[in-house]
Design a protein around this motif. Structure first.
Motif, mmCIF file in Angstrom:
data_model
loop_
_atom_site.group_PDB
_atom_site.id
_atom_site.type_symbol
_atom_site.label_atom_id
_atom_site.label_comp_id
_atom_site.label_asym_id
_atom_site.label_seq_id
_atom_site.Cartn_x
_atom_site.Cartn_y
_atom_site.Cartn_z
ATOM 1 N N ASN A 278 -61.192 14.667 -5.691
ATOM 2 C CA ASN A 278 -62.484 15.262 -6.011
ATOM 3 C C ASN A 278 -63.180 14.499 -7.125
ATOM 4 O OD1 ASN A 278 -62.356 17.409 -4.132
ATOM 5 N ND2 ASN A 278 -61.008 18.567 -5.502
ATOM 6 N N LEU B 154 -67.011 15.139 -6.416
ATOM 7 C CA LEU B 154 -67.218 16.483 -5.877
ATOM 8 C C LEU B 154 -67.077 17.572 -6.933
ATOM 9 C CD1 LEU B 154 -65.207 16.174 -2.543
ATOM 10 C CD2 LEU B 154 -67.670 15.909 -2.902
ATOM 11 N N MET C 255 -70.472 17.987 1.569
ATOM 12 C CA MET C 255 -69.566 18.720 0.676
ATOM 13 C C MET C 255 -70.219 18.965 -0.675
ATOM 14 S SD MET C 255 -65.987 16.774 1.644
ATOM 15 C CE MET C 255 -64.969 17.783 0.575
ATOM 16 N N ARG C 256 -70.977 17.967 -1.178
ATOM 17 C CA ARG C 256 -71.658 18.164 -2.464
ATOM 18 C C ARG C 256 -72.724 19.241 -2.376
ATOM 19 N NH1 ARG C 256 -72.581 11.793 -4.141
ATOM 20 N NH2 ARG C 256 -70.386 11.338 -4.734
ATOM 21 N N HIS D 281 -72.919 21.763 -0.380
ATOM 22 C CA HIS D 281 -72.389 23.103 -0.143
ATOM 23 C C HIS D 281 -71.254 23.462 -1.096
ATOM 24 C CE1 HIS D 281 -74.481 22.149 3.623
ATOM 25 N NE2 HIS D 281 -74.584 23.462 3.820
ATOM 26 N N VAL E 218 -68.303 22.154 -1.506
ATOM 27 C CA VAL E 218 -66.976 22.092 -0.895
ATOM 28 C C VAL E 218 -66.180 20.981 -1.574
ATOM 29 C CG1 VAL E 218 -65.685 21.763 1.252
ATOM 30 C CG2 VAL E 218 -67.905 22.919 1.275
ATOM 31 N N ARG E 219 -64.912 21.259 -1.862
ATOM 32 C CA ARG E 219 -64.053 20.270 -2.485
ATOM 33 C C ARG E 219 -62.792 20.061 -1.644
ATOM 34 N NH1 ARG E 219 -62.482 21.751 -8.316
ATOM 35 N NH2 ARG E 219 -62.014 23.726 -7.296
#
Length: 790
Positions: free
Chosen positions: A694, A699, A752-753, A755, A757-758
């Motif tokens: 991450n 992230l 992912m960024r 929303h 999400v990691r």
């Protein structure tokens, strides 16, 4: 030298008396057995009592306390449903003549204790105390040869008393003289009784008023009638014996009269003490380790253990086990008596200096090699208080933390009585023991007043040293008690409200006391500056000692990543009573008042108006404590969120059998406590790997850019020529594939960024996933093996 005939005669008489004692089951028979023992000891000198202490005395101990002498197992100590011990029979029969007869036999001024002292002077008999009936932490220490060898250095109670077992060779046993052997059994009696009775499971029945009255009546300040000790203790034979032994063997009051011990009776190691002082320290240590420490997974101070290089793995053995039930009353008598030595000094010369961190010290000047052979003692002035500070704090705290919600609150109320009594040492005087002392034959009130004069029942500045030395009792322990109050509020709201009100009343009983507690909390959270007030600067020197006490006294009782307790993270590194955060005392008490008002109105009843008045008094006392209104306007959303958070924190739980669906974790889900269906070490490795990924992919930042992602384009000139061929075509396909992978990675990372999400590889630490992978790997390996064979 005694003749063989006379020796045979004393042996036969001792056997006859033992048979008489063994058959004594009714009050007349018990009184006759007591007379037989006293008659024998009166007629024989000390050197003629060897057979008595070898044959008769062990039988006498078994019958007095109701132990089963036929077996040496731990189950032998469990009492049967019908009372067989003389103390229990006297209590059940309510026979004052029988109680007086037993007390006369066991009194420190009686012929039995006098004969014991004479026999020990001649070293006639040595006993081996059963290992299975020692305090639990000592039992586990004796299972290991290395720990057994260092135990006598760690604990003064076992100094020169641990001997190697001549039969088993490598194991150790506890060898005691007659007095020590009797005292071990005497102190073990309430432990045995508490273990056999166990915690009483009850159902929540709020309509039972008699339970409220009984428990409230047992708590000082909750009943309308002023009492010294509890009424049911007035005829308690065991209480009378306990107090008589403390009075006879443990000095309080003016210890300077016991010269040549300088200004303190406790400044010297056993090498320089008289038998009187040695006996006093032995009795105090015995009571501490059998009653207060016992099954504590951190039995000794951390500094002491580090100095000897010892670590206790008792947390995994004892778990979240509360102290033995039913000890609150006897511990209360013990602690009250010892606190008589904490009387406020008349001048500043005798006050204890608490500027240094509390450490175990060794009396005298010795080199490193000699120091391991010297009993560690606490340099604490003229007070026994420093001997009981840590074990008593952990005894009370473990009761509040680990009290099962389905059990009766009776045991917790007894420990609460002990705590509030400890908070007000200025109210303790010898007259409080009048009910227990009135039955002593050679004691009068003039003697009591000469030993310890009455003190004014109120806090004065002369008690500042005591409060500072025991500051955690007035701050951190209050916070833990608030958690206990939230947990049990739904079971007995009337009692819990009265308990909380009692604690706040003590804290606000004096403006000097409130200011002292607040000022210490202020300097605890501030760095020393020259511009601060003189009072605050003077209190800064106590902060290191309080900080060290906080980490030592609450060792192992704070939340960790692998702990499911309701305590907050790093609880034992900060004081939060006056914090205004969500976990601060003001918000927790504010929520408690709201919940209590709702609970009291829901149960209604005849006492509703009285209970609401008590709650109003609590509100006014809280205003005085925090210097403002306790209830502030809150909007509906904030109220619901606060209530939901506190419901999760103080949700009742039981150790060892709680379902994971009942545990709500608020915070980083990837760093949640390790659950039962995960592999601990694998989860930690995957969490670290996920954190690195991450961090590398960017992230972790929570803020997301509002700008749309920009894409790079390659403009080709119109006059560019294209050359075709197999190699060029392969390069184009390969570069296109790599570009497609990079574009897919970029799109995935961007998604992912956006929303939040990691990467979370922790799911792979699940036991189900690991088992599935192992099954697949094993099946594949077997398949390949069979294919090769075929």
């Amino acid at each position: 030298m005694l003749s063989r005939a006379y020796t045979t005669d004393t042996q036969s008489k001792s056997s006859d008396i033992a048979a008489t004692i063994l058959a004594a089951a009714s009050p007349p028979q018990i009184l006759a057995a007591c007379d037989a023992v006293e008659s024998f000891l009166h007629k024989h000198t000390a050197d003629q009592t060897r057979w008595f202490f070898s044959i008769t005395f062990p039988t006498l101990i078994c019958k007095i306390f109701g132990f089963n002498e036929s077996s040496g197992s731990s189950s032998a100590a469990v009492k049967s449903s019908s009372p067989s011990g003389w103390i229990d029979i006297a209590a059940l029969a309510n026979d004052s003549q029988l109680a007086d007869g037993i007390f006369s036999l066991l009194s420190p001024t009686g012929v039995l204790l006098s004969s014991i002292a004479a026999a020990d002077g001649l070293s006639l008999v040595k006993y081996v105390f059963p290992v299975e009936r020692l305090p639990e932490w000592v039992r586990y220490m004796l299972q290991n040869e290395r720990d057994s060898q260092v135990l006598s250095d760690l604990c003064p109670l076992f100094k020169n008393r641990l001997k190697e077992d001549s039969v088993k060779g490598s194991s150790f046993q506890v060898q005691l003289n007659v007095f020590e052997y009797y005292m071990f059994w005497f102190v073990y009696y309430p432990v045995c009784r508490g273990n056999s009775e166990g915690p009483q499971t009850v159902r929540v029945r709020r309509s039972k008023r008699f339970r409220l009255e009984n428990w409230a009546y047992s708590i000082p300040g909750l009943s309308s009638t002023k009492r010294g000790l509890e009424q049911k203790n007035e005829g308690n034979l065991y209480m009378r014996l306990l107090y008589s032994y403390l009075r006879a063997y443990v000095p309080v009051g003016d210890v300077k009269s016991h010269q040549p011990y300088r200004s303190s009776l406790l400044h010297y190691s056993f090498a320089y003490d008289t038998p009187f002082v040695e006996k006093a320290e032995f009795l105090v240590n015995t009571l501490i380790h059998f009653w207060l420490v016992d099954n504590d997974f951190s039995p000794l101070p951390m500094n002491l253990c580090k100095s000897f290089g010892v670590s206790f793995p008792f947390r995994s053995v004892f778990g979240e086990t509360p102290p033995t039930s039913g000890l609150g009353e006897v511990v209360n008598v013990f602690v009250k008596y010892l606190n008589l030595s904490s009387s406020a000094p008349s001048d500043g010369a005798d006050q204890v200096d608490y500027t240094e961190s509390p450490r175990w010290k060794v009396g005298g000047t010795f080199n490193a090699a000699q120091s391991r052979n010297v009993v560690p003692v606490v340099d604490s002035g003229n007070s026994w208080n420093s001997w009981i500070q840590r074990p008593l704090y952990r005894f009370i705290l473990r009761t509040f933390l680990y009290c099962p919600v389905e059990s009766s609150i009776k045991n917790a109320s007894q420990v609460f009585t002990l705590w509030v009594s400890y908070l007000e040492p200025w109210t303790i005087c010898m007259e409080e023991f009048a009910e227990l002392d009135a039955n002593l034959a050679k004691c009068n009130k003039s003697t009591l007043k000469d030993v310890t004069p009455s003190t004014p029942h109120g806090y004065t500045s002369s008690w500042q040293a005591f409060v500072l030395a025991n500051y955690l009792y007035y701050s951190s322990l209050v916070m833990h008690f608030i958690g206990f109050a939230h947990k049990f509020l739904h079971t007995e709201p009337e009692v819990i409200v009265k308990m909380v009100s009692k604690v706040i009343t003590i804290l606000t009983s004096s403006s000097e006391l409130v200011n002292l507690i607040k000022n210490v909390d202020t300097v605890f959270h501030l760095k020393p500056t020259g511009s601060s007030k003189g009072v605050l600067n003077a209190l800064h020197r106590y902060v290191p000692a309080i900080r060290e006490q906080l980490q030592d006294w609450e060792d192992g009782l704070s939340e960790t990543d692998a702990d499911g307790s309701f305590l907050h993270e790093n609880w034992n590194k900060d004081l939060r009573l006056f914090s205004d955060g969500e976990d601060g005392g003001q918000k927790l008490l504010q929520l408690f008042v709201l919940r209590a008002e709702s609970e009291l109105q829901s149960i209604g009843g005849e006492n509703l108006s009285q209970n609401l008045q008590c709650l109003d008094r609590l509100k006014s006392e809280l205003c005085q404590l925090f210097g403002g209104p306790i209830l502030k306007p809150m909007n509906t959303t904030e109220t619901l969120q606060c209530g939901h958070l506190r419901d999760e924190i103080f949700k009742p739980r039981s150790f060892g059998n709680r379902a994971m669906v009942d545990i709500k974790y608020k915070g980083d889900w990837m760093k949640r406590p390790i659950s039962d269906d995960e592999i601990g070490w694998l989860a930690k490795v995957l969490v670290k790997l996920s954190g690195w990924l991450n961090e590398s992919l960017g992230l972790n930042p929570v803020e997301s850019s509002q700008d749309s992602p920009s894409w790079s384009y390659l403009d080709l000139s119109t006059d560019a020529r294209s050359e075709y061929g197999p190699m060029e075509m392969m390069k184009v396909v390969f570069c296109s594939f790599i570009s497609w992978l990079l574009m897919l990675r970029g799109a995935g990372v961007t998604f992912m960024r956006e929303h939040g999400v990691r990467v979370n590889l922790r799911v792979l630490a699940s036991k189900k996933v690991v088992v599935a992978l192992l099954i697949v790997a094993a099946f594949s390996l077997l398949r390949r093996t069979f294919l090769r064979v075929g």
